[in-house]
Design a protein around this motif. Structure first.
Motif, PDB file in Angstrom:
ATOM      1  N   TYR A 180      42.971  42.918  50.858  1.00  0.00           N
ATOM      2  CA  TYR A 180      42.942  44.184  49.788  1.00  0.00           C
ATOM      3  C   TYR A 180      42.057  44.454  48.386  1.00  0.00           C
ATOM      4  CZ  TYR A 180      47.047  46.422  52.057  1.00  0.00           C
ATOM      5  OH  TYR A 180      47.669  46.756  53.269  1.00  0.00           O
ATOM      6  N   ILE A 181      40.365  44.710  48.425  1.00  0.00           N
ATOM      7  CA  ILE A 181      40.014  44.930  47.628  1.00  0.00           C
ATOM      8  C   ILE A 181      39.947  45.802  46.551  1.00  0.00           C
ATOM      9  CG2 ILE A 181      38.033  45.930  49.135  1.00  0.00           C
ATOM     10  CD1 ILE A 181      36.250  43.635  47.968  1.00  0.00           C
ATOM     11  N   ALA A 182      39.467  45.526  45.503  1.00  0.00           N
ATOM     12  CA  ALA A 182      39.209  46.942  44.176  1.00  0.00           C
ATOM     13  C   ALA A 182      38.189  46.566  43.227  1.00  0.00           C
ATOM     14  CB  ALA A 182      40.406  47.511  44.122  1.00  0.00           C
ATOM     15  N   ASN A 183      37.857  47.614  42.881  1.00  0.00           N
ATOM     16  CA  ASN A 183      36.720  46.924  41.129  1.00  0.00           C
ATOM     17  C   ASN A 183      37.478  48.194  40.575  1.00  0.00           C
ATOM     18  OD1 ASN A 183      34.820  46.705  39.756  1.00  0.00           O
ATOM     19  ND2 ASN A 183      32.892  48.207  40.477  1.00  0.00           N
ATOM     20  N   PHE A 184      37.771  46.985  39.135  1.00  0.00           N
ATOM     21  CA  PHE A 184      38.854  47.555  38.314  1.00  0.00           C
ATOM     22  C   PHE A 184      37.832  46.771  37.076  1.00  0.00           C
ATOM     23  CE2 PHE A 184      41.898  47.656  35.332  1.00  0.00           C
ATOM     24  CZ  PHE A 184      42.640  48.679  34.952  1.00  0.00           C
ATOM     25  N   ARG A 185      37.517  47.300  36.030  1.00  0.00           N
ATOM     26  CA  ARG A 185      37.105  46.487  34.345  1.00  0.00           C
ATOM     27  C   ARG A 185      35.764  45.649  34.998  1.00  0.00           C
ATOM     28  NH1 ARG A 185      39.606  48.695  29.267  1.00  0.00           N
ATOM     29  NH2 ARG A 185      40.330  50.740  29.658  1.00  0.00           N
ATOM     30  N   GLU A 186      35.211  45.713  35.711  1.00  0.00           N
ATOM     31  CA  GLU A 186      34.181  45.044  35.839  1.00  0.00           C
ATOM     32  C   GLU A 186      34.903  43.782  36.194  1.00  0.00           C
ATOM     33  OE1 GLU A 186      31.446  44.076  32.516  1.00  0.00           O
ATOM     34  OE2 GLU A 186      30.826  46.366  32.989  1.00  0.00           O
ATOM     35  N   HIS A 187      35.139  43.706  37.169  1.00  0.00           N
ATOM     36  CA  HIS A 187      36.545  42.655  37.335  1.00  0.00           C
ATOM     37  C   HIS A 187      36.680  43.069  39.306  1.00  0.00           C
ATOM     38  CE1 HIS A 187      37.037  41.733  33.508  1.00  0.00           C
ATOM     39  NE2 HIS A 187      37.667  40.515  34.086  1.00  0.00           N
TER      40      HIS A 187
ATOM     41  N   PRO B  74      41.978  51.826  41.922  1.00  0.00           N
ATOM     42  CA  PRO B  74      42.559  52.190  40.795  1.00  0.00           C
ATOM     43  C   PRO B  74      42.503  53.982  40.106  1.00  0.00           C
ATOM     44  CG  PRO B  74      40.194  51.100  42.284  1.00  0.00           C
ATOM     45  CD  PRO B  74      42.061  51.578  43.156  1.00  0.00           C
ATOM     46  N   PHE B  75      43.229  53.843  39.386  1.00  0.00           N
ATOM     47  CA  PHE B  75      42.721  55.546  38.969  1.00  0.00           C
ATOM     48  C   PHE B  75      42.989  55.602  37.736  1.00  0.00           C
ATOM     49  CE2 PHE B  75      46.691  58.617  37.487  1.00  0.00           C
ATOM     50  CZ  PHE B  75      46.011  59.160  38.382  1.00  0.00           C
ATOM     51  N   HIS B  76      41.607  56.435  36.615  1.00  0.00           N
ATOM     52  CA  HIS B  76      41.675  56.027  35.810  1.00  0.00           C
ATOM     53  C   HIS B  76      41.305  54.935  34.736  1.00  0.00           C
ATOM     54  CE1 HIS B  76      41.490  60.759  35.983  1.00  0.00           C
ATOM     55  NE2 HIS B  76      42.088  60.625  36.657  1.00  0.00           N
ATOM     56  N   ASP B  77      41.764  54.920  34.060  1.00  0.00           N
ATOM     57  CA  ASP B  77      41.964  53.395  33.008  1.00  0.00           C
ATOM     58  C   ASP B  77      43.070  52.624  33.821  1.00  0.00           C
ATOM     59  OD1 ASP B  77      40.551  53.848  31.594  1.00  0.00           O
ATOM     60  OD2 ASP B  77      41.747  55.010  30.065  1.00  0.00           O
ATOM     61  N   TYR B  78      42.841  52.509  34.671  1.00  0.00           N
ATOM     62  CA  TYR B  78      44.782  51.514  35.570  1.00  0.00           C
ATOM     63  C   TYR B  78      44.132  51.601  37.292  1.00  0.00           C
ATOM     64  CZ  TYR B  78      47.565  53.998  31.522  1.00  0.00           C
ATOM     65  OH  TYR B  78      48.044  53.990  30.138  1.00  0.00           O
TER      66      TYR B  78
END
Length: 261
Positions: free
Chosen positions: A155-162, A211-215
């Motif tokens: 799995y992969i996700a983009n969150f807070r520039e990471h 990713p969901f809003h700020d989380y």
């Protein structure tokens, strides 16, 4: 023994927007809806279907994933993963599989993410890959960039520039860690993954990153977690915090959830 009850998970963000400028419309929104009829402020599903092309992509093979990528210039391109090959859709289909290895197994789940105009992906079998640009049609094996990049990630996700990877196997290791989450350095998706290993419930595999809003929501087989980060006024950020969201609701996959008892 746990009892499972099925539930449906819907993506409710999106729809039709025929008023905004096309450059401002997010990927989940469309100017025209071909599959529904707008009638008295409601949507009615059309019967039948519309062919995207008369010639099949990799004819006879199973489609593993469809993804809408947005590059640095906000140009949107459809990406298809079909039986181990990648295609980009710019009105015609172009094979962009060079430099990338993807399993051609029908059950392979290919996941994509966009980071600063770059296209990244995983298939849970081979090394994560990245396209700096889609114009040259050549992918990069991310493990060639840094030895901290997981050898395999599901799995992969983009969150807070990471960039976050989950359900991983490290380079030079034969053991898979289905409960582990790692993330890149800020601003660079190619390195920094070995700094922190975040192990969740070791008895449950990770089943999704959302990713969901700020989380960042992390699903496991019978539980869910969320990742958060605070930013100071100076712009400096705190380390990521992992907290359990539920111990009796889990994710069966990226688009489904189950309750357990």
């Amino acid at each position: 023994m746990r009892n499972l009850s099925a539930a449906q998970y819907y993506q409710l963000m999106g729809g039709q927007d025929d008023k905004s400028d096309s450059i401002e419309i997010p990927p989940t929104t469309m100017v025209e809806l071909e599959n529904v009829i707008v009638q008295r402020n409601s949507l009615i599903k059309r019967r039948g279907y519309v062919r995207r092309y008369t010639t099949a992509v990799n004819s006879g093979a199973v489609v593993q994933a469809v993804y809408q990528h947005e590059d640095i210039d906000q140009t949107r391109t459809l990406i298809y993963s079909v039986a181990g090959k990648l295609f980009k859709d710019t009105g015609t289909q172009t094979d962009i599989s060079t430099g990338v290895t993807i399993s051609n197994n029908d059950d392979t789940q290919v996941n994509f993410e966009t980071y600063d105009g770059k296209l990244l992906g995983t298939d849970g079998v081979n090394a994560p890959f990245m396209y700096e640009e889609l114009t040259d049609g050549k992918g990069i094996d991310l493990t060639t960039r840094d030895n901290s990049v997981p050898a395999v990630a599901k799995y992969i996700a983009n969150f807070r520039e990471h960039i976050f990877f989950a359900h991983i196997k490290d380079q030079g290791d034969t053991q898979t860690f289905p409960y582990r989450v790692v993330h890149s350095e800020p601003g660079d998706p190619t390195r920094g993954y070995g700094i922190t290993n975040n192990d969740l419930n070791r008895s449950q595999p990770i089943t999704g990153l959302i990713p969901f809003h700020d989380y960042l929501i992390i699903g496991q087989q019978y539980s869910m977690w969320y990742v958060s980060q605070e930013t100071y006024g100076s712009g400096q950020a705190t380390p990521f915090t992992y907290k359990e969201l539920s111990s009796n609701v889990g994710l069966a996959g990226q688009q489904a959830q189950v309750t357990t008892s």
